[in-house]
Design a protein around this motif. Structure first.
Motif, short mmCIF file in Angstrom:
data_model
loop_
_atom_site.label_atom_id
_atom_site.label_comp_id
_atom_site.label_asym_id
_atom_site.label_seq_id
_atom_site.Cartn_x
_atom_site.Cartn_y
_atom_site.Cartn_z
N ARG A 128 0.82 -1.22 0.00
CA ARG A 128 0.00 0.00 0.00
C ARG A 128 0.85 1.26 0.00
O ARG A 128 0.51 2.25 -0.64
CB ARG A 128 -0.95 -0.01 1.20
N PRO B 156 -8.17 4.90 -2.05
CA PRO B 156 -8.37 3.48 -2.31
C PRO B 156 -8.71 3.17 -3.76
O PRO B 156 -8.30 2.13 -4.28
CB PRO B 156 -9.52 3.10 -1.36
N TYR C 65 -6.57 0.29 -5.75
CA TYR C 65 -7.10 -0.94 -6.34
C TYR C 65 -7.01 -0.91 -7.86
O TYR C 65 -6.88 -1.96 -8.50
CB TYR C 65 -8.54 -1.17 -5.87
N LEU D 80 -6.74 -8.93 -9.24
CA LEU D 80 -7.63 -8.92 -8.08
C LEU D 80 -8.10 -10.31 -7.69
O LEU D 80 -8.50 -10.54 -6.56
CB LEU D 80 -8.86 -8.04 -8.37
N VAL E 125 -3.73 -7.89 -0.33
CA VAL E 125 -3.81 -6.54 0.22
C VAL E 125 -4.03 -6.64 1.73
O VAL E 125 -4.46 -7.66 2.25
CB VAL E 125 -4.94 -5.73 -0.43
N ALA F 182 -8.89 -3.83 5.06
CA ALA F 182 -9.35 -2.45 4.88
C ALA F 182 -9.33 -1.68 6.20
O ALA F 182 -9.88 -2.16 7.20
CB ALA F 182 -10.77 -2.44 4.30
N TRP G 74 -12.50 2.07 2.29
CA TRP G 74 -11.55 1.17 1.66
C TRP G 74 -12.22 -0.15 1.28
O TRP G 74 -11.98 -0.69 0.21
CB TRP G 74 -10.37 0.91 2.60
N SER H 14 -12.64 -1.84 -2.41
CA SER H 14 -12.12 -3.18 -2.66
C SER H 14 -13.19 -4.05 -3.31
O SER H 14 -12.94 -4.74 -4.31
CB SER H 14 -11.66 -3.82 -1.35
N GLY I 159 -7.10 -9.43 -3.99
CA GLY I 159 -7.51 -8.04 -3.94
C GLY I 159 -8.62 -7.74 -2.96
O GLY I 159 -9.07 -6.59 -2.87
N ALA J 76 -9.98 -6.95 0.55
CA ALA J 76 -9.39 -6.40 1.78
C ALA J 76 -10.15 -6.85 3.02
O ALA J 76 -10.56 -6.05 3.86
CB ALA J 76 -9.35 -4.88 1.70
#
Length: 210
Positions: free
Chosen positions: A30, A36, A40, A46, A63, A66, A71, A75, A205, A207
């Motif tokens: 990150r 966000p 992404y 993902l 990832v 979140a 976030w 996601s 991908g 979160a």
């Protein structure tokens, strides 16, 4: 061999496996990214589905959980948008999905939110309402956007929204999680990640913690 879309269109390249995996893993860091949607949007992938020959890497990047609801919504929007666009070519008429569940020890009225996607039905959400004594009144659930109850589960599909269904589903899922008393994304886990016709489906991908 890697086939991807570059600045000049589709391109085919030959890469050393370890080098490629290292580069892709770095893409999941990150860093100082505060937006966000931008984060992404730049991830190398993902979701992944492993079927038949070949083996997945021993370790898979992912990832971080979140840090807030915004976030998590981004996601889910990114993942479901990718599914809506890519699933028909990858799995045909099959369905892919996963469950969002409360972590052990978390107090809330949430049992499960099931997230599904298929070519035939597009993006679909289901929420298990059996944890609420007597069930949440129909008028309340319908006001939230749910459209039908089946055996204690409420459902909503977003097929009519086309590509916009991913964002609408993400917003609705997050809203439902919050209304059911989940304090933060840290209070969530993911389970039953599946593809209807088999194979190993992974969601780097997403979160949400395991």
């Amino acid at each position: 061999m890697l086939l991807d879309r570059g600045a000049q269109g589709m391109q085919l390249s030959v890469r050393h496996t370890a080098e490629l995996e290292s580069q892709e893993a770095a893409g999941f860091e990150r860093g100082e990214c505060a937006d966000p949607a931008a984060y992404y949007g730049r991830l190398p992938y993902l979701w992944l589905l492993y079927r038949g020959s070949g083996s997945p890497p021993l370790t898979l990047p992912a990832v971080e959980t979140a840090p807030d609801w915004h976030w998590l919504e981004e996601s889910l929007t990114a993942l479901l948008g990718a599914w809506w666009e890519q699933l028909p070519a990858q799995i045909g008429q099959d369905t892919a999905g996963f469950n969002i569940v409360p972590r052990s020890g978390q107090e809330s009225a949430l049992e499960t939110v099931s997230v599904l996607c298929s070519e035939a039905e597009g993006v679909m959400l289901l929420v298990d309402d059996r944890e609420v004594p007597g069930g949440t009144p129909d008028a309340v659930m319908e006001a939230r956007g749910w459209r039908g109850r089946i055996m204690g589960w409420w459902q909503r599909d977003f097929y009519d929204l086309g590509a916009e269904g991913a964002g609408a589903a993400a917003r609705m899922a997050v809203q439902e999680l919050r209304l059911r008393g989940v304090p933060s994304p840290d209070g969530l886990g993911v389970g039953e990640v599946r593809c209807e016709d088999g194979g190993l489906l992974v969601l780097p991908g997403l979160a949400i913690g395991t």
